[in-house]
Design a protein around this motif. Sequence first.
Motif, PDB file in Angstrom:
ATOM      1  N   ARG A  16      83.356  46.459  55.267  1.00 22.28           N
ATOM      2  CA  ARG A  16      83.686  45.025  55.253  1.00 22.28           C
ATOM      3  C   ARG A  16      84.596  44.660  54.074  1.00 22.28           C
ATOM      4  O   ARG A  16      84.455  43.596  53.466  1.00 22.28           O
ATOM      5  CB  ARG A  16      82.417  44.181  55.248  1.00 22.28           C
ATOM      6  N   LYS A  19      86.407  41.283  54.573  1.00 25.12           N
ATOM      7  CA  LYS A  19      85.527  40.124  54.366  1.00 25.12           C
ATOM      8  C   LYS A  19      85.480  39.757  52.884  1.00 25.12           C
ATOM      9  O   LYS A  19      85.689  38.592  52.506  1.00 25.12           O
ATOM     10  CB  LYS A  19      84.120  40.441  54.867  1.00 25.12           C
ATOM     11  N   PRO A 335      81.327  48.143  65.941  1.00 25.98           N
ATOM     12  CA  PRO A 335      81.345  48.483  64.519  1.00 25.98           C
ATOM     13  C   PRO A 335      82.329  49.610  64.221  1.00 25.98           C
ATOM     14  O   PRO A 335      82.862  50.256  65.132  1.00 25.98           O
ATOM     15  CB  PRO A 335      79.905  48.915  64.231  1.00 25.98           C
ATOM     16  N   ASP A 497      69.238  37.409  59.922  1.00 24.54           N
ATOM     17  CA  ASP A 497      70.087  36.968  61.024  1.00 24.54           C
ATOM     18  C   ASP A 497      69.172  36.474  62.129  1.00 24.54           C
ATOM     19  O   ASP A 497      68.057  36.986  62.308  1.00 24.54           O
ATOM     20  CB  ASP A 497      70.960  38.127  61.513  1.00 24.54           C
ATOM     21  N   GLU A 500      68.820  39.534  64.574  1.00 25.09           N
ATOM     22  CA  GLU A 500      68.329  40.751  63.937  1.00 25.09           C
ATOM     23  C   GLU A 500      66.888  40.592  63.464  1.00 25.09           C
ATOM     24  O   GLU A 500      66.065  41.501  63.608  1.00 25.09           O
ATOM     25  CB  GLU A 500      69.228  41.127  62.762  1.00 25.09           C
ATOM     26  N   ASN A 514      75.074  49.620  58.962  1.00 25.58           N
ATOM     27  CA  ASN A 514      76.426  49.164  58.648  1.00 25.58           C
ATOM     28  C   ASN A 514      77.207  48.807  59.915  1.00 25.58           C
ATOM     29  O   ASN A 514      78.424  48.869  59.928  1.00 25.58           O
ATOM     30  CB  ASN A 514      77.172  50.249  57.863  1.00 25.58           C
ATOM     31  N   TRP A 516      78.513  46.346  61.432  1.00 23.41           N
ATOM     32  CA  TRP A 516      79.029  44.982  61.396  1.00 23.41           C
ATOM     33  C   TRP A 516      80.176  44.782  62.388  1.00 23.41           C
ATOM     34  O   TRP A 516      81.030  45.651  62.530  1.00 23.41           O
ATOM     35  CB  TRP A 516      79.525  44.640  59.997  1.00 23.41           C
ATOM     36  N   GLN A 518      82.955  41.450  63.671  1.00 26.18           N
ATOM     37  CA  GLN A 518      83.463  40.129  63.309  1.00 26.18           C
ATOM     38  C   GLN A 518      83.049  39.099  64.352  1.00 26.18           C
ATOM     39  O   GLN A 518      83.151  39.333  65.550  1.00 26.18           O
ATOM     40  CB  GLN A 518      84.986  40.177  63.189  1.00 26.18           C
ATOM     41  N   CYS A 524      80.663  38.070  59.609  1.00 27.43           N
ATOM     42  CA  CYS A 524      80.320  39.298  60.335  1.00 27.43           C
ATOM     43  C   CYS A 524      78.848  39.269  60.715  1.00 27.43           C
ATOM     44  O   CYS A 524      78.019  38.713  59.994  1.00 27.43           O
ATOM     45  CB  CYS A 524      80.604  40.530  59.481  1.00 27.43           C
ATOM     46  N   ILE A 525      78.536  39.866  61.821  1.00 25.11           N
ATOM     47  CA  ILE A 525      77.155  39.998  62.261  1.00 25.11           C
ATOM     48  C   ILE A 525      76.873  41.478  62.529  1.00 25.11           C
ATOM     49  O   ILE A 525      77.785  42.261  62.767  1.00 25.11           O
ATOM     50  CB  ILE A 525      76.872  39.160  63.519  1.00 25.11           C
ATOM     51  N   LYS A 526      75.621  41.830  62.469  1.00 22.91           N
ATOM     52  CA  LYS A 526      75.213  43.216  62.677  1.00 22.91           C
ATOM     53  C   LYS A 526      74.266  43.245  63.872  1.00 22.91           C
ATOM     54  O   LYS A 526      73.051  43.192  63.710  1.00 22.91           O
ATOM     55  CB  LYS A 526      74.552  43.756  61.415  1.00 22.91           C
TER      56      LYS A 526
END
Length: 764
Positions: A16, A19, A335, A497, A500, A514, A516, A518, A524-526
């Motif tokens: 990231r 970011k 990702p 999140d 999550e 990791n 992630w 966009q 960013c979200i995972k």
Amino acid sequence: MVISTNLGFPRMGANRELKRLVENFWSGKVDENALLSGSKKIREEHWSLQKKAGLEHIPSNDFSFYDQVVDHSYAFGVIPARYKNLHPGLETYFAMCRGLQKAEVDVPACEMKKWFDTNYHYIVPEFEPNQQFTLNPAKILDEFKEAKDIGIQTRPVILGPISYLLLGKPIRGAPHEFEPIQLLSKLLPLYEELLSKLAGAGATWIQVDEPFLVTDLSSNLKKEYSSAYNALTKVSPQLKILIATYFERIGTNIDFVINTPISAIHIDLVRAPGQLETILKSIPSTVSLSLGLINGRNIWKANFDAALTTAQKAIDTLGSERVFIAPSCSLLHTPHSVQAEKKIDPEILDWLSFATEKIKEIVTISKVLNDGNQSVQSEIDANRKSVQNRKTSPRIHNAVVQEKMKTLNPDMFKRKLPFRERQKQQQKLGLPSFPTTTVGSFPQTKEVRAVRAKLKKGEIDQAGYDDFVNKEIEKCIRFQEKIGIDVLVHGEFERNDMVEFFGENLEGYVFSGNGWVQSYGSRCIKPPIIFGDVFRPKPMTVDVIKYAQSLTKKPLKGMLTGPVTMLQWSFVRDDQPRKDTTFQLALAIREEVHDLEAAGISVIQIDEPAIREGLPLRKEDWNEYLNWAVDAFLLSSTGVDSSTQIHTHMCYSDFNDIIESIQRMDADVITIENSRSDLKLLNAFEKHEYTNEIGPGLYDIHSPRVPSKEELKARLQEILKYISKDLIWVNPDCGLKTRGWAEVESALKNMTDVAKEFRSIEAK
């Protein structure tokens, strides 16, 4: 020889980096030069990665500081008048994305919407009837030249003129009959000029994305597509144009472009595998076909044998020289690489493929088709083993869950009483007119993130973490009480999140460290990964919500994420229908709702911001989806007494087409995003006489600017034109997680003051 290609690569970097770079620029920690040089480094790393993997057509201009649509608006001079007095360049660009509030400047951001049926967002272009386009091609040309300088010939990616215009909206106050597509003849010369400049810089292929070709288009657009691509293909004899479609089947819209002298067309064979036969029958002998065989929106390894069988069908008809192997869409939605994953169970990790690995899959399939299995036999064998292991793993299915699914009955999909009767019972909550609330989350500060990181690293124990969270909850409660919010929230400080967090408390999920992707801008979200049957082993939120409620006499909302959003914002298993997975999620949430009610929580919010997002792109597919999506919400929410108030939340969507389905959800209160859309969403609720309570968002939380009381009063006054005052709630348009406390305190204080003022007016 088939050609290995890619439609787009994730922008953020392996860790990231983009970011952090952009956010440091926004906060003044780095200057513009550092932003530009740092982003150039990221781009070069991504191009080199794809080149090293063996990819032949590598995209450029798939990079963006925010999103590719606002990039095009800036490139073609589509800058609304309210930004014209700002400094040209990044100040104007980011003001369009985020708004700007400083000194004598106070401008809101442009509207933001979901990118088709994804969780990615784009900034909506605003067009005037007399729109004057001006070309600023620097970014597109510079990135092509950057790649060329390091020895990589790229295929520049641009958003097609038809889709760009269709993604936009008329400027507020434009004549009712004006439609942006009417501007095509004025816009096309600038596209021609752009392509001419790219050809002059040495480009030989151009990827022109026309995603609207997979939607329901009126027949009169055929002329526009024909004129556009007949013009663009004549710009330069050396320049070949590939039109890219994705996310659905192109269907009869193939007729819009098939007779234009384009060089290639891309189709999504993951989402719409059945379209290959039709395309092979209609494609001219001069056009190549790009096969979207690798899933650009999910993270499972490709089945090489299945992909090769499909590719061979195309080769048998077209010949290998007219076939490209590609992902289904841009890899923006996946990702960066599984190489960073150190904690995922090895068995499940073996089933996964992120963007970097998907590039290798594309190259491997291309090598088999060009050189035979023997060239990559070890990769083929390993892939077959992984696919088979996932198919037969005992971890996928759970007998108890399967039995619960068999016991569903009609009573589990409806409330006990109609809304008006429930509304009377819910008066026990003692709420005033124009009741105030927030959508759920409060700021996730550096301190909150730091303590969470310490827990993950083992530097503090669970008891220490819980103590910190409880103190944050109490501060949040006291603040809300102080400014006079009526229905409180606990702030969600224990949650990383909204999807999550719940996934971590459900079985059938696994989590990347990791992974992630966009969502918008630097956000960013995972997404968690659903690999098997989902069930709730124990209550997930009850203890925290009970504690928060114990701190106040005001009603406090239990905060849950709905089943469709849990599905949409996860990477979902692809070995069973999405409906079945959603109903499993709904059953788990239903159990949590029941336990919250039993614990004395009388207001429960089940967020469904993604229910509109999941709507299929073809209208003929809508009813099937809406039936099971709404049923899933009902399954999760209806097992409560009539006196328990059920809330839901939706954001950044056009509701007009699905308002009847929203009514069928039968939530007692719905809060919606409304602030960036000029109140247009309320037309649907007025037109269809929506009967339940509604909180149209009074201000945009995705912008750092603080709305004034005058602005909020004017907006609430406008809302009263559409919604009866006895149904209106007063709230922001979304959760406050991404904002700072200073902004939140000022904005919410203004909001509650306005609600109190409207109550006093009503009382007179």
